[in-house]
Design a protein around this motif. Structure first.
Motif, PDB file in Angstrom:
ATOM      1  N   LEU A   1       0.837  -1.191   0.000  1.00 14.76           N
ATOM      2  CA  LEU A   1       0.000   0.000   0.000  1.00 14.76           C
ATOM      3  C   LEU A   1       0.875   1.246   0.000  1.00 14.76           C
ATOM      4  O   LEU A   1       1.826   1.353   0.781  1.00 14.76           O
TER       5      LEU A   1
ATOM      6  N   TRP B   1      -2.917   0.088  -3.933  1.00 18.19           N
ATOM      7  CA  TRP B   1      -2.204  -1.186  -3.787  1.00 18.19           C
ATOM      8  C   TRP B   1      -1.385  -1.467  -5.041  1.00 18.19           C
ATOM      9  O   TRP B   1      -1.895  -1.408  -6.147  1.00 18.19           O
TER      10      TRP B   1
ATOM     11  N   ARG C   1      -1.226   6.474   1.002  1.00 18.72           N
ATOM     12  CA  ARG C   1      -2.346   6.709   1.915  1.00 18.72           C
ATOM     13  C   ARG C   1      -2.016   7.864   2.849  1.00 18.72           C
ATOM     14  O   ARG C   1      -0.976   7.879   3.499  1.00 18.72           O
TER      15      ARG C   1
END
Length: 220
Positions: free
Chosen positions: A202, A213, A205
């Motif tokens: 990941l 992803w 974020r």
């Protein structure tokens, strides 16, 4: 002397369908859901058994088997005594690793992420769904603490069962964790140790952003 000569008869060859990127879901939680269903369908005794590895603030590692109690797009959930060794480790260092060792179907799933405590309402809902004996047991056991004898444990259990013959409250020292994944690896055993390993990572974020992803193949 190498390890193979010390353990005769334990050599084995893994054979399975190839794990191809084109056959995998874009989202690792969707892929985990597929594999978990296949582990259940294969009749594994406890497909939700997972090894939880933690590290203390001082860098001392520890691992144990716990039971997965739920998973969704947010991560993987389990419950424990917050005063246990794993609870103390996660309070000091929330980074955790999970491993699902599905040996009979020649698969493993490894998860890395950060463990966060579940809201008390989620903990309470799960606690009250447990069998009565397990709820009393959560109160009776000061998990990871030294006890003088089995008799001491049993006496504590009986005392609490007498105090709460029907519905014990939720202990304030007991509750859930959710491991929020940042990396998930799917391992499929193959012949000649040429195993398939596909890792999702990941990135990107931030607050208000879900992240993306990335999928990549690792050498076995």
């Amino acid at each position: 002397m190498d390890s193979a000569s010390q353990l005769p008869g334990l050599r084995r060859s893994y054979e399975g369908l190839p794990l191809l990127e084109s056959d995998l879901a874009d989202d690792p939680m969707a892929q985990f859901s597929l594999w978990f269903a296949e582990a259940v369908d294969a009749g594994l005794p406890e497909p939700n058994a997972m090894i939880l590895a933690t590290t203390s603030a001082g860098g001392r590692p520890s691992a144990r088997t716990v039971l997965l109690k739920g998973f969704d797009e947010r991560g993987f959930t389990f419950f424990t005594n917050y005063e246990s060794r794993k609870g103390r480790d996660l309070a000091e260092n929330p980074r955790a690793c999970l491993l699902f060792p599905w040996h009979p179907i020649r698969r493993q799933v490894r998860v890395e992420g950060q463990a966060v405590k579940l809201p008390r309402e989620e903990t309470a809902a799960y606690f009250h769904s447990r069998p009565y004996g397990s709820r009393i047991g959560a109160w009776a056991s000061r998990q990871s603490a030294v006890v003088r004898s089995r008799e001491e444990l049993d006496a504590r259990y009986r005392e609490l069962a007498e105090r709460w013959p029907e519905d014990p409250p939720v202990p304030d020292f007991w509750g859930g964790f959710r491991v929020d994944p940042v990396e998930i690896e799917f391992w499929q055993g193959q012949t000649d140790r040429m195993h398939d390993r596909i890792r999702y990572r990941l990135s990107g974020r931030r607050a208000g952003r879900a992240g993306t992803w990335t999928r990549e193949r690792l050498a076995p």
